[in-house]
Design a protein around this motif. Structure first.
Motif, mmCIF file in Angstrom:
data_model
loop_
_atom_site.group_PDB
_atom_site.id
_atom_site.type_symbol
_atom_site.label_atom_id
_atom_site.label_comp_id
_atom_site.label_asym_id
_atom_site.label_seq_id
_atom_site.Cartn_x
_atom_site.Cartn_y
_atom_site.Cartn_z
ATOM 1 N N UNK A 142 -8.874 0.938 -13.129
ATOM 2 C CA UNK A 142 -8.101 0.082 -14.021
ATOM 3 C C UNK A 142 -6.619 0.445 -13.968
ATOM 4 N N UNK A 143 -6.301 1.736 -13.782
ATOM 5 C CA UNK A 143 -4.904 2.151 -13.651
ATOM 6 C C UNK A 143 -4.282 1.570 -12.381
ATOM 7 N N UNK A 144 -5.050 1.513 -11.314
ATOM 8 C CA UNK A 144 -4.552 0.926 -10.069
ATOM 9 C C UNK A 144 -4.243 -0.546 -10.272
ATOM 10 N N UNK A 145 -5.115 -1.273 -10.953
ATOM 11 C CA UNK A 145 -4.867 -2.696 -11.208
ATOM 12 C C UNK A 145 -3.644 -2.921 -12.092
ATOM 13 N N UNK A 146 -3.485 -2.121 -13.121
ATOM 14 C CA UNK A 146 -2.337 -2.277 -14.010
ATOM 15 C C UNK A 146 -1.044 -1.933 -13.290
ATOM 16 N N UNK B 191 -0.984 4.573 -16.536
ATOM 17 C CA UNK B 191 -1.236 3.670 -17.654
ATOM 18 C C UNK B 191 -2.467 2.848 -17.347
ATOM 19 N N UNK B 192 -3.566 2.858 -17.987
ATOM 20 C CA UNK B 192 -4.032 3.778 -19.020
ATOM 21 C C UNK B 192 -4.556 5.059 -18.384
ATOM 22 N N UNK B 193 -4.486 6.114 -19.115
ATOM 23 C CA UNK B 193 -4.963 7.409 -18.635
ATOM 24 C C UNK B 193 -6.429 7.596 -19.017
#
Length: 69
Positions: free
Chosen positions: A43-47, A26-28
């Protein structure tokens, strides 16, 4: 005296389950959510880190999961 293994077990299991790309991302790259694609982005790692922190805090501090051996 026994030690409290609850936070350790919860943290390790959440780390494995919430690794970006393992179960979902999330997000892909092309969609909002992708399942089992085994790729990741910054950004996926942060989310996923934020989701991990929130769930871990709720389980360990608010619900107070304790496992004593």
């Amino acid at each position: 005296m026994s030690t409290d293994w609850g936070p350790v077990i919860v943290a390790v299991s959440l780390f494995i389950l919430l690794s970006p790309g393992l179960l979902f991302q999330l997000p892909a790259r092309t969609r909002v959510v992708e399942f089992g694609n085994m790729t990741t982005s910054g950004i996926a790692i942060l989310i996923h880190a934020f989701i991990y922190f929130c769930i871990l805090t709720i389980l360990v501090i608010a619900i107070q999961i304790h496992i004593h051996f």
